[in-house]
Write a protein that holds these residues in place. Structure first.
Motif, mmCIF file in Angstrom:
data_model
loop_
_atom_site.group_PDB
_atom_site.id
_atom_site.type_symbol
_atom_site.label_atom_id
_atom_site.label_comp_id
_atom_site.label_asym_id
_atom_site.label_seq_id
_atom_site.Cartn_x
_atom_site.Cartn_y
_atom_site.Cartn_z
ATOM 1 N N ASP A 1 0.683 -0.910 0.019
ATOM 2 C CA ASP A 1 0.072 -0.031 0.059
ATOM 3 C C ASP A 1 0.540 1.035 -0.125
ATOM 4 O O ASP A 1 0.160 2.564 -0.437
ATOM 5 C CB ASP A 1 -0.884 0.106 1.595
ATOM 6 N N CYS A 2 2.650 1.425 0.089
ATOM 7 C CA CYS A 2 2.287 1.986 -0.034
ATOM 8 C C CYS A 2 2.481 2.460 -1.487
ATOM 9 O O CYS A 2 3.343 2.491 -2.452
ATOM 10 C CB CYS A 2 4.120 1.727 0.622
ATOM 11 N N GLY A 3 2.437 4.051 -1.270
ATOM 12 C CA GLY A 3 2.391 4.749 -2.679
ATOM 13 C C GLY A 3 2.752 6.504 -3.221
ATOM 14 O O GLY A 3 2.998 6.998 -3.856
ATOM 15 N N MET A 4 3.897 6.645 -1.788
ATOM 16 C CA MET A 4 4.393 7.374 -1.965
ATOM 17 C C MET A 4 6.303 7.337 -0.662
ATOM 18 O O MET A 4 5.802 7.333 0.472
ATOM 19 C CB MET A 4 3.486 8.576 -1.483
ATOM 20 N N GLY A 5 6.886 8.349 -1.139
ATOM 21 C CA GLY A 5 7.686 8.493 -0.423
ATOM 22 C C GLY A 5 8.067 10.024 -0.163
ATOM 23 O O GLY A 5 8.368 10.654 -1.652
ATOM 24 N N VAL A 6 8.462 10.584 0.448
ATOM 25 C CA VAL A 6 9.057 11.776 0.792
ATOM 26 C C VAL A 6 9.976 11.582 1.506
ATOM 27 O O VAL A 6 10.615 11.137 2.355
ATOM 28 C CB VAL A 6 8.580 12.195 2.035
ATOM 29 N N ILE A 7 11.010 12.625 1.926
ATOM 30 C CA ILE A 7 12.427 13.133 2.077
ATOM 31 C C ILE A 7 12.085 14.152 3.368
ATOM 32 O O ILE A 7 11.950 15.288 2.588
ATOM 33 C CB ILE A 7 13.756 13.120 1.446
ATOM 34 N N LEU A 8 12.773 14.667 4.513
ATOM 35 C CA LEU A 8 12.141 15.434 5.455
ATOM 36 C C LEU A 8 13.238 15.456 6.103
ATOM 37 O O LEU A 8 14.104 14.935 7.469
ATOM 38 C CB LEU A 8 11.426 15.172 6.299
ATOM 39 N N GLN B 1 -8.384 1.245 1.059
ATOM 40 C CA GLN B 1 -8.613 1.839 2.639
ATOM 41 C C GLN B 1 -7.355 2.820 3.066
ATOM 42 O O GLN B 1 -7.794 2.834 3.936
ATOM 43 C CB GLN B 1 -8.129 0.849 3.600
ATOM 44 N N ARG B 2 -6.568 2.295 2.604
ATOM 45 C CA ARG B 2 -5.141 2.930 3.685
ATOM 46 C C ARG B 2 -4.163 3.856 2.146
ATOM 47 O O ARG B 2 -3.882 3.314 1.226
ATOM 48 C CB ARG B 2 -4.501 2.066 4.681
ATOM 49 N N VAL B 3 -3.729 4.180 2.521
ATOM 50 C CA VAL B 3 -2.412 4.997 1.677
ATOM 51 C C VAL B 3 -0.842 4.897 2.592
ATOM 52 O O VAL B 3 -0.889 5.527 4.660
ATOM 53 C CB VAL B 3 -2.650 6.570 1.524
ATOM 54 N N VAL B 4 0.253 4.174 2.666
ATOM 55 C CA VAL B 4 1.164 4.864 3.253
ATOM 56 C C VAL B 4 2.406 5.216 3.263
ATOM 57 O O VAL B 4 2.526 5.427 1.384
ATOM 58 C CB VAL B 4 1.825 2.778 3.791
ATOM 59 N N VAL B 5 2.718 6.675 3.342
ATOM 60 C CA VAL B 5 3.852 7.150 3.360
ATOM 61 C C VAL B 5 4.932 6.785 3.350
ATOM 62 O O VAL B 5 5.087 6.810 4.952
ATOM 63 C CB VAL B 5 3.565 8.849 3.463
ATOM 64 N N ALA B 6 5.746 6.749 2.791
ATOM 65 C CA ALA B 6 7.294 6.270 3.440
ATOM 66 C C ALA B 6 7.976 7.786 3.441
ATOM 67 O O ALA B 6 8.688 8.638 2.808
ATOM 68 C CB ALA B 6 8.314 5.395 2.469
ATOM 69 N N VAL B 7 8.302 7.367 4.309
ATOM 70 C CA VAL B 7 9.123 9.437 5.474
ATOM 71 C C VAL B 7 10.789 8.878 5.118
ATOM 72 O O VAL B 7 10.861 7.784 6.658
ATOM 73 C CB VAL B 7 9.086 9.751 6.357
ATOM 74 N N ASP B 8 11.703 9.688 5.349
ATOM 75 C CA ASP B 8 12.849 9.447 5.623
ATOM 76 C C ASP B 8 13.376 10.687 5.700
ATOM 77 O O ASP B 8 12.987 11.731 5.193
ATOM 78 C CB ASP B 8 13.985 8.435 4.618
ATOM 79 N N GLY B 9 15.000 10.715 6.389
ATOM 80 C CA GLY B 9 15.426 12.283 6.583
ATOM 81 C C GLY B 9 15.317 12.218 8.021
ATOM 82 O O GLY B 9 14.108 12.397 8.875
ATOM 83 N N SER B 10 16.339 13.123 8.976
ATOM 84 C CA SER B 10 16.362 13.671 10.059
ATOM 85 C C SER B 10 15.131 14.443 10.596
ATOM 86 O O SER B 10 15.763 14.384 12.088
ATOM 87 C CB SER B 10 18.366 14.420 9.722
#
Ligand code: GLC
Length: 441
Positions: free
Chosen positions: A202-209, A379-388
């Motif tokens: 269900d992961c369809g998004m990746g974010v770097i912060l 049903q759900r959206v998983v957003v993967a996030v990485d970054g300090s």
């Protein structure tokens, strides 16, 4: 008088719901323009791969370049949705001279470290490598791309407008590294998405912060109107390059000054309000004004605020949310004395206004990007996030989550933000496996 000045600044740094909504709707418009190849502040760059299935298997190398540290990893993918394992990892620091010198020299240094890594871990057989290169790259296919511009204060010469993998390959040959085959080139946001998709379909998004800010999203191919070569998948991941978004942002005079002082003037406006590289610079400028106009620090500018780099992100963490002892210790280090209570409060408020604004603008961009997400499940959206910033900044995760809920209402509870540590490196290995196994073609 002092508190009213701080209140004025808090007003300038606030992002009310109405503004978040505006940003969200402009993000959607800019995404559509970018996908159609029209002029847009969001480039919407095709990644030439779809989200991983979890079946990817084998041992791969990953090279991860995107900040002043770069990493080499040996990653083992067990397949069957099981978590990838980092078998070996090395981190190397690039000097300011290397990231701003000649491109050939920079890629030579990377090749040299890769050779060292292979030797240390006795890797002699031929091995496929996924290359995470976290800058705006227009891919020509999964394994080659052209650098459009540098960001995050990189400025190595002779790379913009040229083929990144070709330059890296030449450097590998010069260092006599012949067993490594670069089979995939990816952005860190795409890698992060892939590292999570292996575990959760269900992961369809990746974010770097982190040092920088950016989003990758899975989009239905029918929405992508611009050239995508021979790619035939039903959906594709898009590296949005959201750091460059520049519509309806509540920029103020401090943002203008950070921009003027940067290595890429008039670019990356959203990134300069959101990312870890720039937040301490904003804090510094605000504090400088408060010192000049108020009575903090007896009107003297402490050394740490004299140049733009000395005050750092982790200092903000401490001033905003550290224990009394931690603040005391850091104040001794930075100012040679403990702070007066009014100074402590001022530092905490300034750090909070800058970090909260970052989280609320990031939330607006994430929610905007969700409007074009091609989901695997309703049903759900998983957003993967990485970054300090996301991983370490106290309260950032909470403020971001709350801002997302404020924007989307009750359905916000179906959106989960998952910390995907080392996603950019692991994801590159995943993409290398996708390529080698030909699972998406
Ligand atoms: C910058 C880069 C982008 C990257 C981001 C996070 O915005 O342009 O490619 O994903 O930083 O590292």
């Amino acid at each position: 008088m002092k508190s009213s000045l701080i209140e004025t600044l808090e007003g300038q740094f606030s992002v009310p719901l109405s503004r978040m909504r505006k940003i969200r709707s402009f993000v959607t418009k800019e995404m559509d323009a970018g996908l159609a190849g029209r002029k847009s502040s969001i480039a919407m760059l095709p990644a030439y791969c779809d989200a991983a299935s979890g079946q990817e298997q084998g041992g791969y190398l990953a090279l991860d370049l995107g900040g002043t540290n770069f990493r080499v990893m040996l990653v083992e993918l067990p397949g069957s949705g099981k978590p990838p394992r980092v078998v070996a990892e090395a981190k190397y620091r690039l000097t300011p001279g290397q990231i701003t010198g000649s491109g050939a020299a920079l890629f030579g240094v990377i090749a040299g470290y890769l050779r060292k890594f292979l030797k240390e871990h006795a890797i002699t057989a031929e091995i496929a490598l996924g290359y995470t290169f976290s800058f705006p790259v227009r891919l020509l296919g999964i394994d080659e791309g052209i650098l459009m511009k540098w960001t995050k204060d990189f400025s190595a010469t002779g790379v913009v407008g040229r083929k990144v993998v070709a330059i890296q390959r030449q450097a590998l040959i010069r260092k006599n590294v012949r067993t490594v085959k670069i089979v995939a080139l990816a952005n860190d946001t795409v890698g992060t998405l892939q590292a999570q998709a292996v575990l959760d379909p269900d992961c369809g998004m990746g974010v770097i912060l982190g040092t920088g800010f950016n989003i990758a999203v899975r989009v239905a191919s029918r929405r992508i109107r611009k050239e995508t070569g021979t790619y035939r998948g039903k959906s594709m991941i898009i590296n949005m390059e959201t750091g460059n978004f520049n519509k309806v942002l509540p920029r103020n005079s401090y943002d203008q000054r950070v921009d003027k002082d940067s290595g890429n003037v008039a670019h990356q406006f959203a990134e300069k309000m959101i990312a870890g590289k720039y937040l301490p610079q904003l804090v510094r400028l605000l504090v400088l004004d408060l010192i000049r106009k108020g009575q903090y620090f007896d009107g003297h500018v402490p050394t740490v605020f004299r140049d733009k780099e000395s005050f750092q992100g982790w200092h903000m963490d401490v001033f905003e949310a550290g224990s009394r002892e931690a603040v005391q210790k850091l104040s001794q280090e930075l100012f040679g004395r403990d702070l007066a209570p009014s100074e402590r409060r001022m530092m905490a408020r300034v750090c909070r206004m800058v970090s909260r604004r970052s989280a609320r603008i990031a939330a607006s961009l994430i929610v905007g990007a969700l409007t074009r997400l091609e989901r695997r499940s309703k049903q759900r959206v998983v957003v993967a996030v990485d970054g300090s910033l996301f991983e370490k900044y106290p309260g950032y995760h909470r403020v971001l989550t709350m801002a997302i809920r404020e924007l989307v209402g009750p359905s916000g509870k179906d959106i989960s933000l998952k910390l995907t540590k080392d996603g950019s490196g692991i994801g590159a290995a995943v993409i290398a496996a996708v390529v080698r196994q030909g699972s998406q073609n």
